[in-house]
Scaffold this motif. Structure first.
Motif, PDB file in Angstrom:
ATOM      1  N   LEU A   1       3.618   8.904   2.026  1.00 36.03           N
ATOM      2  CA  LEU A   1       3.945   9.726   3.180  1.00 36.03           C
ATOM      3  C   LEU A   1       2.759  10.607   3.575  1.00 36.03           C
ATOM      4  N   ALA A   2       2.064  11.152   2.601  1.00 36.99           N
ATOM      5  CA  ALA A   2       0.891  11.991   2.882  1.00 36.99           C
ATOM      6  C   ALA A   2      -0.187  11.187   3.605  1.00 36.99           C
ATOM      7  N   ILE A   3      -0.398   9.962   3.190  1.00 35.41           N
ATOM      8  CA  ILE A   3      -1.401   9.097   3.839  1.00 35.41           C
ATOM      9  C   ILE A   3      -1.017   8.866   5.299  1.00 35.41           C
ATOM     10  N   LEU A   4       0.263   8.572   5.538  1.00 29.37           N
ATOM     11  CA  LEU A   4       0.722   8.322   6.903  1.00 29.37           C
ATOM     12  C   LEU A   4       0.612   9.571   7.770  1.00 29.37           C
ATOM     13  N   CYS A   5       1.017  10.695   7.237  1.00 22.57           N
ATOM     14  CA  CYS A   5       0.974  11.943   8.015  1.00 22.57           C
ATOM     15  C   CYS A   5      -0.457  12.389   8.296  1.00 22.57           C
ATOM     16  N   ALA A   6      -1.314  12.246   7.326  1.00 18.69           N
ATOM     17  CA  ALA A   6      -2.704  12.677   7.491  1.00 18.69           C
ATOM     18  C   ALA A   6      -3.453  11.785   8.481  1.00 18.69           C
ATOM     19  N   ALA A   7      -3.070  10.506   8.552  1.00 22.73           N
ATOM     20  CA  ALA A   7      -3.775   9.570   9.436  1.00 22.73           C
ATOM     21  C   ALA A   7      -3.574   9.935  10.904  1.00 22.73           C
ATOM     22  N   GLY A   8      -2.366  10.361  11.257  1.00 20.57           N
ATOM     23  CA  GLY A   8      -2.093  10.700  12.648  1.00 20.57           C
ATOM     24  C   GLY A   8      -2.125   9.511  13.589  1.00 20.57           C
ATOM     25  N   ARG A   9      -2.037   8.336  13.028  1.00 21.23           N
ATOM     26  CA  ARG A   9      -2.040   7.094  13.809  1.00 21.23           C
ATOM     27  C   ARG A   9      -1.297   6.046  12.990  1.00 21.23           C
ATOM     28  N   PRO A  10      -0.960   4.914  13.569  1.00 20.27           N
ATOM     29  CA  PRO A  10      -0.288   3.868  12.805  1.00 20.27           C
ATOM     30  C   PRO A  10      -1.189   3.351  11.685  1.00 20.27           C
ATOM     31  N   VAL A  11      -0.591   3.117  10.528  1.00 25.39           N
ATOM     32  CA  VAL A  11      -1.342   2.658   9.358  1.00 25.39           C
ATOM     33  C   VAL A  11      -0.626   1.447   8.763  1.00 25.39           C
ATOM     34  N   GLY A  12      -1.403   0.406   8.460  1.00 31.95           N
ATOM     35  CA  GLY A  12      -0.855  -0.797   7.857  1.00 31.95           C
ATOM     36  C   GLY A  12      -0.698  -0.650   6.349  1.00 31.95           C
ATOM     37  N   ALA A  13       0.109  -1.517   5.764  1.00 34.47           N
ATOM     38  CA  ALA A  13       0.408  -1.447   4.333  1.00 34.47           C
ATOM     39  C   ALA A  13      -0.850  -1.605   3.479  1.00 34.47           C
ATOM     40  N   TYR A  14      -1.749  -2.483   3.859  1.00 33.22           N
ATOM     41  CA  TYR A  14      -2.940  -2.684   3.030  1.00 33.22           C
ATOM     42  C   TYR A  14      -3.937  -1.544   3.167  1.00 33.22           C
ATOM     43  N   GLU A  15      -3.922  -0.863   4.289  1.00 30.25           N
ATOM     44  CA  GLU A  15      -4.740   0.345   4.424  1.00 30.25           C
ATOM     45  C   GLU A  15      -4.179   1.454   3.520  1.00 30.25           C
ATOM     46  N   ILE A  16      -2.848   1.529   3.446  1.00 30.76           N
ATOM     47  CA  ILE A  16      -2.207   2.482   2.528  1.00 30.76           C
ATOM     48  C   ILE A  16      -2.564   2.124   1.092  1.00 30.76           C
ATOM     49  N   LEU A  17      -2.495   0.856   0.780  1.00 33.99           N
ATOM     50  CA  LEU A  17      -2.830   0.387  -0.565  1.00 33.99           C
ATOM     51  C   LEU A  17      -4.272   0.754  -0.931  1.00 33.99           C
ATOM     52  N   ASP A  18      -5.191   0.554  -0.007  1.00 28.90           N
ATOM     53  CA  ASP A  18      -6.592   0.921  -0.252  1.00 28.90           C
ATOM     54  C   ASP A  18      -6.737   2.412  -0.526  1.00 28.90           C
ATOM     55  N   ALA A  19      -6.019   3.228   0.237  1.00 27.85           N
ATOM     56  CA  ALA A  19      -6.080   4.680   0.030  1.00 27.85           C
ATOM     57  C   ALA A  19      -5.503   5.058  -1.331  1.00 27.85           C
ATOM     58  N   LEU A  20      -4.441   4.394  -1.736  1.00 31.08           N
ATOM     59  CA  LEU A  20      -3.841   4.675  -3.046  1.00 31.08           C
ATOM     60  C   LEU A  20      -4.768   4.237  -4.174  1.00 31.08           C
ATOM     61  N   ARG A  21      -5.466   3.147  -3.977  1.00 27.29           N
ATOM     62  CA  ARG A  21      -6.391   2.658  -5.008  1.00 27.29           C
ATOM     63  C   ARG A  21      -7.539   3.633  -5.241  1.00 27.29           C
ATOM     64  N   ALA A  22      -7.857   4.425  -4.222  1.00 28.03           N
ATOM     65  CA  ALA A  22      -8.925   5.411  -4.353  1.00 28.03           C
ATOM     66  C   ALA A  22      -8.452   6.659  -5.100  1.00 28.03           C
ATOM     67  N   GLY A  23      -7.145   6.768  -5.315  1.00 29.39           N
ATOM     68  CA  GLY A  23      -6.578   7.947  -5.973  1.00 29.39           C
ATOM     69  C   GLY A  23      -6.469   7.780  -7.472  1.00 29.39           C
ATOM     70  N   PRO A  24      -5.837   8.758  -8.112  1.00 32.47           N
ATOM     71  CA  PRO A  24      -5.749   8.773  -9.572  1.00 32.47           C
ATOM     72  C   PRO A  24      -4.820   7.696 -10.147  1.00 32.47           C
ATOM     73  N   ARG A  25      -3.818   7.277  -9.379  1.00 31.92           N
ATOM     74  CA  ARG A  25      -2.881   6.266  -9.871  1.00 31.92           C
ATOM     75  C   ARG A  25      -2.799   5.130  -8.863  1.00 31.92           C
ATOM     76  N   PRO A  26      -3.603   4.077  -9.053  1.00 32.53           N
ATOM     77  CA  PRO A  26      -3.577   2.964  -8.097  1.00 32.53           C
ATOM     78  C   PRO A  26      -2.203   2.294  -8.061  1.00 32.53           C
ATOM     79  N   ALA A  27      -1.944   1.601  -6.975  1.00 30.13           N
ATOM     80  CA  ALA A  27      -0.656   0.939  -6.790  1.00 30.13           C
ATOM     81  C   ALA A  27      -0.865  -0.519  -6.416  1.00 30.13           C
TER      82      ALA A  27
END
Length: 149
Positions: free
Chosen positions: A31-57
């Motif tokens: 949800l934070a990724i979607l809200c911070a983007a301020g634009r439509p975000v695809g699932a794989y873009e979300i996945l990439d952002a999560l992979r850059a964090g402490p707990r990849p998905a």
């Protein structure tokens, strides 16, 4: 995080608490990724952002989080873009229409009772029983039109 994202996350946590459902850390991150983007975000873009964090998905984790957030009315799926965007007013059940700019990718969520009533009347009149309702209008936003004109 920006104040808008912080506010959206706080509202989401409160709504989930009221409903007795869990806003897990992974769901919160999506949800934070979607809200911070301020634009439509695809699932794989979300996945990439999560992979850059402490707990990849993994992809299934992202899709489960998106399903939960959608079910709770915290986000919307934009069918034509195969993407998601945060909901402007998640505390109120509502039907929305989306104006999608083909120039800048911006999305405006609107609610128009006349559009909703017209669609319901037309569906009912033809004996059609809608299960999901998605209205997306593609075009050019006022800012982009001003730049081009």
């Amino acid at each position: 995080m920006n104040p808008d994202t912080d506010g959206a996350l706080a509202r989401a946590a409160a709504l989930c608490g009221e409903r007795g459902v869990r806003l897990t850390e992974q769901r919160r991150r999506v949800l934070a990724i979607l809200c911070a983007a301020g634009r439509p975000v695809g699932a794989y873009e979300i996945l990439d952002a999560l992979r850059a964090g402490p707990r990849p998905a993994a992809p299934p984790t992202v899709y489960r989080a998106l399903d939960f957030l959608l079910e709770q009315g915290l986000i919307h799926r934009l069918e034509s873009l195969h993407a998601w965007i945060g909901c402007d007013h998640p505390g109120q059940p509502h039907l929305s229409e989306f104006l999608i700019c083909l120039e800048c990718g911006g999305v405006t969520e609107i609610e128009d009772a006349a559009v909703q009533q017209s669609l319901a009347r037309l569906a009912s009149g033809s004996g059609f029983a809608p299960r999901r309702r998605v209205v997306e209008v593609m075009g050019t936003c006022a800012d982009c039109a001003a730049k081009d004109g």
